[in-house]
Design a protein around this motif. Structure first.
Motif, mmCIF file in Angstrom:
data_model
loop_
_atom_site.group_PDB
_atom_site.id
_atom_site.type_symbol
_atom_site.label_atom_id
_atom_site.label_comp_id
_atom_site.label_asym_id
_atom_site.label_seq_id
_atom_site.Cartn_x
_atom_site.Cartn_y
_atom_site.Cartn_z
ATOM 1 N N VAL A 33 2.885 2.782 -5.781
ATOM 2 C CA VAL A 33 1.707 2.434 -6.588
ATOM 3 C C VAL A 33 2.209 1.582 -7.561
ATOM 4 C CG1 VAL A 33 0.893 4.692 -6.280
ATOM 5 C CG2 VAL A 33 2.551 4.519 -7.928
ATOM 6 N N ALA A 34 1.334 0.966 -8.422
ATOM 7 C CA ALA A 34 1.656 0.063 -9.593
ATOM 8 C C ALA A 34 2.435 0.828 -10.618
ATOM 9 C CB ALA A 34 0.625 -0.641 -10.026
ATOM 10 N N PRO A 35 3.303 0.167 -11.208
ATOM 11 C CA PRO A 35 3.826 -1.230 -11.261
ATOM 12 C C PRO A 35 4.917 -1.384 -10.224
ATOM 13 C CG PRO A 35 4.860 -0.370 -13.045
ATOM 14 C CD PRO A 35 4.036 0.846 -12.482
ATOM 15 N N HIS A 36 5.032 -0.636 -9.265
ATOM 16 C CA HIS A 36 6.333 -0.703 -8.359
ATOM 17 C C HIS A 36 5.633 -1.316 -7.087
ATOM 18 C CE1 HIS A 36 7.913 1.837 -11.248
ATOM 19 N NE2 HIS A 36 6.771 2.848 -11.250
ATOM 20 N N ASN A 37 5.103 -2.130 -6.939
ATOM 21 C CA ASN A 37 4.381 -2.603 -5.594
ATOM 22 C C ASN A 37 4.060 -4.176 -5.544
ATOM 23 O OD1 ASN A 37 2.126 -2.304 -7.053
ATOM 24 N ND2 ASN A 37 0.868 -1.324 -5.536
ATOM 25 N N SER A 38 4.558 -4.812 -6.504
ATOM 26 C CA SER A 38 4.187 -6.308 -6.334
ATOM 27 C C SER A 38 5.235 -7.203 -5.676
ATOM 28 C CB SER A 38 3.958 -7.081 -7.830
ATOM 29 O OG SER A 38 3.680 -8.218 -7.920
ATOM 30 N N TYR A 39 4.969 -7.737 -4.687
ATOM 31 C CA TYR A 39 5.533 -8.425 -3.990
ATOM 32 C C TYR A 39 5.024 -10.292 -3.767
ATOM 33 C CZ TYR A 39 7.819 -4.162 -2.402
ATOM 34 O OH TYR A 39 8.181 -3.034 -2.281
ATOM 35 N N ILE A 40 6.309 -10.914 -3.708
ATOM 36 C CA ILE A 40 5.958 -12.493 -3.255
ATOM 37 C C ILE A 40 6.803 -13.003 -2.281
ATOM 38 C CG2 ILE A 40 7.553 -13.395 -5.122
ATOM 39 C CD1 ILE A 40 5.527 -15.453 -5.914
ATOM 40 N N THR A 41 6.018 -13.753 -1.419
ATOM 41 C CA THR A 41 7.033 -14.394 -0.180
ATOM 42 C C THR A 41 7.449 -15.506 -0.556
ATOM 43 O OG1 THR A 41 4.901 -15.482 0.489
ATOM 44 C CG2 THR A 41 5.323 -13.131 1.319
ATOM 45 N N MET A 42 8.484 -16.265 0.184
ATOM 46 C CA MET A 42 9.009 -17.423 -0.120
ATOM 47 C C MET A 42 8.130 -18.728 0.109
ATOM 48 S SD MET A 42 11.924 -18.597 -1.238
ATOM 49 C CE MET A 42 11.560 -20.465 -1.871
ATOM 50 N N SER B 273 1.047 -1.174 -0.071
ATOM 51 C CA SER B 273 0.033 0.037 -0.030
ATOM 52 C C SER B 273 0.715 1.218 -0.114
ATOM 53 C CB SER B 273 -1.007 0.043 1.150
ATOM 54 O OG SER B 273 -0.092 -0.045 2.341
ATOM 55 N N ASP B 274 2.126 1.136 0.226
ATOM 56 C CA ASP B 274 3.030 2.372 0.249
ATOM 57 C C ASP B 274 3.621 2.717 -0.962
ATOM 58 O OD1 ASP B 274 4.561 0.000 0.305
ATOM 59 O OD2 ASP B 274 6.252 1.017 1.382
#
Length: 338
Positions: free
Chosen positions: A162-171, A159-160
């Protein structure tokens, strides 16, 4: 009576043969089961008994200024920095000796990113793709997961930013994706990298304690490295700001900095590139506070440093590899001072 003794003698010989054959088979099975496992991490050269045989994963990480600082770069064994479009670079981070808890921001794939992932036998992670990369992924040439199909599930938006700079994935979610795609979890490749041991020292042409690597004229993509003689590592900054982990604030430190010159071609109106990663070319190797002019080439698709026709040894630890265009060339893209 004589026949009985002959029968007993035959039975005794058969029993001895059977016991001997069983013992040989048992010895062979022991030899097979006690075959020495891989104990040295294939991409860092460091001792790592627990993880040296597991599958590498490779993630495309955003390097736009709005995506900095990134998450998960500290754990990467190798980071490739390459142009994604125009003079904007993107990271392709290889993880094998250490898996991060979280990686991001994840960004879209290019066909040369996919080529690298295939060569390194890595499970590939991206969010989006260029048309050519999509064709390769749809053809199933590598095991992968993509945020286009899993946005909001396996991939989460912060939330901090904006797209496309905010996509994450966990292990945890990467492992779920590997299970879903029935991905083999062991390392099936053969690393061509060689590393110095503690009794050896790097062969250097001259001292280079400060390094600058540029991509075009954009100061936000000027990369600086400074060598610390005590830790024998290089710290890194980009656009004048230290490269650190977003979650832990831990700085990125590497043992080797490589710069490979490769042919680039702009292929569309969006500035996307085609990069030749098969022909080799001029290269610079920075390690132990010095520099060496070498070449690079590929061994089964894996990019390696070459001198006098042989693979050059790296210092054990993490490595950062810059791929720079032949125009304007490595001489203009790289500078260094003693």
């Amino acid at each position: 009576m004589k026949k009985i003794w002959i029968t007993l003698l035959v039975l005794l010989v058969l029993a001895i043969f059977t016991v001997g054959f069983w013992a040989i088979m048992q010895d062979d099975s022991i030899n097979l089961s006690t075959k020495e496992p891989l104990t040295v991490a294939p991409f860092t050269g460091e001792q790592n008994n627990s993880t040296a045989s597991r599958r590498p994963i490779m993630a495309v990480i955003n390097n736009h200024p709005d995506a900095r600082p990134q998450t998960g770069l500290v754990e990467a064994d190798i980071v490739f920095e390459m142009i994604a479009e125009y003079d904007i670079t993107r990271f392709v981070a290889l993880y094998q000796s250490e898996y991060p808890e979280k990686i991001g921001p994840i960004r879209s794939a290019r066909e040369y990113f996919v080529e690298i992932a295939e060569a390194y036998d890595a499970f590939f992670i991206a969010h989006g793709y260029s048309p050519d990369a999509r064709k390769m992924l749809d053809a199933g040439i590598i095991d992968h997961v993509n945020g286009i199909q899993h946005d909001g599930t396996l991939f989460q938006r912060s939330s901090d930013r904006v797209a496309p700079h905010n996509s994450y994935i966990t292990m945890e979610n990467i492992k779920k994706a590997m299970d879903t795609t029935q991905t083999f979890t062991g390392y099936r490749g053969q690393s061509p990298y060689y590393f110095y041991d503690s009794s050896e020292s790097a062969k250097l042409d001259e001292q280079a304690l400060s390094i600058k690597v540029t991509y075009g004229t954009n100061e936000l993509f000027v990369n600086d490295y400074t060598y610390d003689s005590e830790t024998q590592l290089y710290s890194r900054s980009s656009g004048g700001v230290p490269t650190i982990d977003k979650e832990t604030l831990e700085p990125i430190n590497v043992s080797n900095v490589l710069v490979f010159e490769a042919q680039h071609e702009t292929i569309d109106s969006k500035g996307r590139q085609s990069i030749d990663l098969s022909s080799g070319g001029a290269a610079l190797l920075f390690q132990a506070g010095g520099v060496r002019e070498i070449e690079w080439n590929q061994v089964d698709g894996i990019l390696v440093p070459i001198a006098d026709g042989e693979i050059v040894k790296l210092n054990p630890g993490k490595t950062w590899i810059h791929i720079v265009p032949t125009v304007p060339g490595i001489e203009q893209a790289v500078s260094y001072t003693p």
